[in-house]
Write a protein that holds these residues in place. Structure first.
Motif, PDB file in Angstrom:
ATOM      1  N   VAL A 157       0.833  -1.148   0.122  1.00 37.61           N
ATOM      2  CA  VAL A 157      -0.222  -0.036   0.073  1.00 37.61           C
ATOM      3  C   VAL A 157       0.931   1.323   0.092  1.00 37.61           C
ATOM      4  O   VAL A 157       0.719   2.202  -0.743  1.00 37.61           O
ATOM      5  CB  VAL A 157      -0.940   0.037   1.204  1.00 37.61           C
ATOM      6  N   LYS A 158       1.762   1.300   0.554  1.00 39.31           N
ATOM      7  CA  LYS A 158       2.895   2.421   0.624  1.00 39.31           C
ATOM      8  C   LYS A 158       3.339   2.512  -0.444  1.00 39.31           C
ATOM      9  O   LYS A 158       3.533   3.654  -1.168  1.00 39.31           O
ATOM     10  CB  LYS A 158       4.040   2.250   1.803  1.00 39.31           C
ATOM     11  N   ARG A 159       3.878   1.564  -1.233  1.00 42.15           N
ATOM     12  CA  ARG A 159       4.367   1.711  -2.562  1.00 42.15           C
ATOM     13  C   ARG A 159       3.215   2.249  -3.555  1.00 42.15           C
ATOM     14  O   ARG A 159       3.706   2.932  -4.350  1.00 42.15           O
ATOM     15  CB  ARG A 159       5.044   0.278  -3.224  1.00 42.15           C
ATOM     16  N   HIS A 160       2.101   1.535  -3.378  1.00 46.84           N
ATOM     17  CA  HIS A 160       0.995   2.064  -4.524  1.00 46.84           C
ATOM     18  C   HIS A 160       0.683   3.580  -4.187  1.00 46.84           C
ATOM     19  O   HIS A 160       0.458   4.240  -5.183  1.00 46.84           O
ATOM     20  CB  HIS A 160      -0.459   1.162  -4.088  1.00 46.84           C
ATOM     21  N   PHE A 161       0.767   4.090  -3.075  1.00 42.22           N
ATOM     22  CA  PHE A 161       0.475   5.689  -2.869  1.00 42.22           C
ATOM     23  C   PHE A 161       1.972   6.394  -2.438  1.00 42.22           C
ATOM     24  O   PHE A 161       1.843   7.611  -1.980  1.00 42.22           O
ATOM     25  CB  PHE A 161      -0.337   5.658  -1.471  1.00 42.22           C
ATOM     26  N   GLU A 162       2.870   5.906  -3.409  1.00 46.68           N
ATOM     27  CA  GLU A 162       4.140   6.536  -3.243  1.00 46.68           C
ATOM     28  C   GLU A 162       4.061   8.167  -3.603  1.00 46.68           C
ATOM     29  O   GLU A 162       3.390   8.329  -4.520  1.00 46.68           O
ATOM     30  CB  GLU A 162       5.315   5.944  -4.278  1.00 46.68           C
ATOM     31  N   GLY A 163       4.502   8.999  -2.661  1.00 43.37           N
ATOM     32  CA  GLY A 163       4.237  10.411  -2.979  1.00 43.37           C
ATOM     33  C   GLY A 163       3.111  10.889  -2.657  1.00 43.37           C
ATOM     34  O   GLY A 163       2.863  12.195  -2.351  1.00 43.37           O
ATOM     35  N   ILE A 164       2.101  10.093  -1.885  1.00 42.23           N
ATOM     36  CA  ILE A 164       0.947  10.583  -1.344  1.00 42.23           C
ATOM     37  C   ILE A 164       0.835  10.382   0.222  1.00 42.23           C
ATOM     38  O   ILE A 164       0.626  11.263   0.851  1.00 42.23           O
ATOM     39  CB  ILE A 164      -0.345   9.900  -2.330  1.00 42.23           C
ATOM     40  N   ILE A 165       1.138   9.089   0.371  1.00 42.44           N
ATOM     41  CA  ILE A 165       1.268   8.728   1.937  1.00 42.44           C
ATOM     42  C   ILE A 165       2.571   9.032   2.321  1.00 42.44           C
ATOM     43  O   ILE A 165       3.581   8.023   1.946  1.00 42.44           O
ATOM     44  CB  ILE A 165       0.683   7.395   2.168  1.00 42.44           C
ATOM     45  N   VAL A 198      -3.939   2.514   7.955  1.00 38.46           N
ATOM     46  CA  VAL A 198      -3.907   3.780   8.424  1.00 38.46           C
ATOM     47  C   VAL A 198      -2.704   4.580   7.797  1.00 38.46           C
ATOM     48  O   VAL A 198      -1.421   3.753   8.078  1.00 38.46           O
ATOM     49  CB  VAL A 198      -3.751   3.755  10.020  1.00 38.46           C
ATOM     50  N   GLY A 199      -2.620   5.415   6.927  1.00 40.85           N
ATOM     51  CA  GLY A 199      -1.518   6.180   6.582  1.00 40.85           C
ATOM     52  C   GLY A 199      -1.474   7.465   7.005  1.00 40.85           C
ATOM     53  O   GLY A 199      -2.328   8.133   6.988  1.00 40.85           O
ATOM     54  N   GLU A 200      -0.023   7.692   7.661  1.00 41.48           N
ATOM     55  CA  GLU A 200       0.173   8.979   8.250  1.00 41.48           C
ATOM     56  C   GLU A 200       0.698  10.047   7.354  1.00 41.48           C
ATOM     57  O   GLU A 200       1.612   9.459   6.275  1.00 41.48           O
ATOM     58  CB  GLU A 200       1.033   8.711   9.331  1.00 41.48           C
ATOM     59  N   ASN A 201       0.560  11.150   7.599  1.00 46.32           N
ATOM     60  CA  ASN A 201       1.170  12.397   6.778  1.00 46.32           C
ATOM     61  C   ASN A 201       0.794  12.115   5.316  1.00 46.32           C
ATOM     62  O   ASN A 201       1.415  11.975   4.437  1.00 46.32           O
ATOM     63  CB  ASN A 201       2.573  12.425   6.916  1.00 46.32           C
ATOM     64  N   ALA A 202      -0.637  11.983   5.172  1.00 45.42           N
ATOM     65  CA  ALA A 202      -1.291  11.609   3.937  1.00 45.42           C
ATOM     66  C   ALA A 202      -2.086  12.848   3.160  1.00 45.42           C
ATOM     67  O   ALA A 202      -2.370  12.730   1.919  1.00 45.42           O
ATOM     68  CB  ALA A 202      -1.897  10.270   4.190  1.00 45.42           C
ATOM     69  N   LEU A 203      -2.488  13.773   3.695  1.00 43.38           N
ATOM     70  CA  LEU A 203      -3.483  14.570   3.439  1.00 43.38           C
ATOM     71  C   LEU A 203      -3.002  16.138   3.351  1.00 43.38           C
ATOM     72  O   LEU A 203      -3.784  16.840   3.386  1.00 43.38           O
ATOM     73  CB  LEU A 203      -4.681  14.383   4.430  1.00 43.38           C
ATOM     74  N   GLY A 204      -1.871  16.278   2.916  1.00 45.07           N
ATOM     75  CA  GLY A 204      -1.236  17.638   2.707  1.00 45.07           C
ATOM     76  C   GLY A 204      -1.329  18.603   4.165  1.00 45.07           C
ATOM     77  O   GLY A 204      -1.683  19.748   3.833  1.00 45.07           O
ATOM     78  N   GLY A 205      -1.475  17.762   5.254  1.00 48.60           N
ATOM     79  CA  GLY A 205      -1.608  18.669   6.393  1.00 48.60           C
ATOM     80  C   GLY A 205      -3.097  18.705   6.985  1.00 48.60           C
ATOM     81  O   GLY A 205      -2.990  18.995   8.500  1.00 48.60           O
ATOM     82  N   GLY A 206      -3.720  17.947   6.578  1.00 48.34           N
ATOM     83  CA  GLY A 206      -5.170  17.999   7.163  1.00 48.34           C
ATOM     84  C   GLY A 206      -6.347  18.720   6.352  1.00 48.34           C
ATOM     85  O   GLY A 206      -5.837  19.697   5.604  1.00 48.34           O
ATOM     86  N   VAL A 207      -7.542  18.764   6.703  1.00 47.33           N
ATOM     87  CA  VAL A 207      -8.563  19.440   5.922  1.00 47.33           C
ATOM     88  C   VAL A 207      -8.423  20.762   6.072  1.00 47.33           C
ATOM     89  O   VAL A 207      -8.650  21.631   4.965  1.00 47.33           O
ATOM     90  CB  VAL A 207      -9.986  18.916   6.498  1.00 47.33           C
ATOM     91  N   THR A 208      -8.011  21.504   7.275  1.00 49.03           N
ATOM     92  CA  THR A 208      -8.220  22.826   7.444  1.00 49.03           C
ATOM     93  C   THR A 208      -7.042  23.521   6.947  1.00 49.03           C
ATOM     94  O   THR A 208      -6.878  24.698   6.490  1.00 49.03           O
ATOM     95  CB  THR A 208      -8.186  23.051   8.969  1.00 49.03           C
ATOM     96  N   GLY A 228       4.117   9.116   5.421  1.00 48.43           N
ATOM     97  CA  GLY A 228       4.321   8.526   6.755  1.00 48.43           C
ATOM     98  C   GLY A 228       4.249   7.073   6.657  1.00 48.43           C
ATOM     99  O   GLY A 228       4.285   6.334   5.539  1.00 48.43           O
ATOM    100  N   ALA A 229       4.259   6.409   7.737  1.00 43.85           N
ATOM    101  CA  ALA A 229       3.906   4.998   7.983  1.00 43.85           C
ATOM    102  C   ALA A 229       2.473   4.429   7.430  1.00 43.85           C
ATOM    103  O   ALA A 229       1.603   5.358   7.701  1.00 43.85           O
ATOM    104  CB  ALA A 229       4.358   4.754   9.393  1.00 43.85           C
TER     105      ALA A 229
END
Length: 104
Positions: free
Chosen positions: A44-52, A70-80, A54-55
């Motif tokens: 999953v980490k490889r599939h989302f390379e550059g997106i996720i 659960v993918g950490e550091n994946a949403l550009g800082g979070g919704v807000t 973190g761990a």
């Protein structure tokens, strides 16, 4: 033979801050073991390379024939704070289903 995950499962997504939560649920209980063996946190980490960034942690829910990632550091800082078009990351569940796995 390779198959895309959408042939074997459906997915749901959630988020908390900068963390994405992706659930992969097998259509058929007998496919759960295949998914468990092939859809690893590393895959999953490889599939989302550059997106996720973190761990990636996986939780198994065999009674539901499901895996939760659960993918950490994946949403550009979070919704807000994110400048991403999909700051909640709901489209990541569809992107997960595009992943190919070996079925034989």
């Amino acid at each position: 033979m390779k198959k895309k995950l959408y042939d074997l499962a459906h997915a749901r997504a959630g988020d908390k801050g900068n963390t994405t939560i992706l659930s992969l649920i097998a259509y058929r209980a007998e496919d759960f073991l295949l998914l468990r063996d092939r859809v690893t946190p590393d895959a999953v980490k490889r599939h989302f390379e550059g997106i996720i960034k973190g761990a990636v942690t996986r939780h198994e829910l065999p009674s539901l024939s499901a895996l939760q990632f659960v993918g950490e550091n994946a949403l550009g800082g979070g919704v807000t704070t994110s400048l991403c078009v999909d700051a909640h990351g709901k489209s990541l569940s569809s992107a997960l289903l595009e992943m190919e796995i070996e079925t034989d």
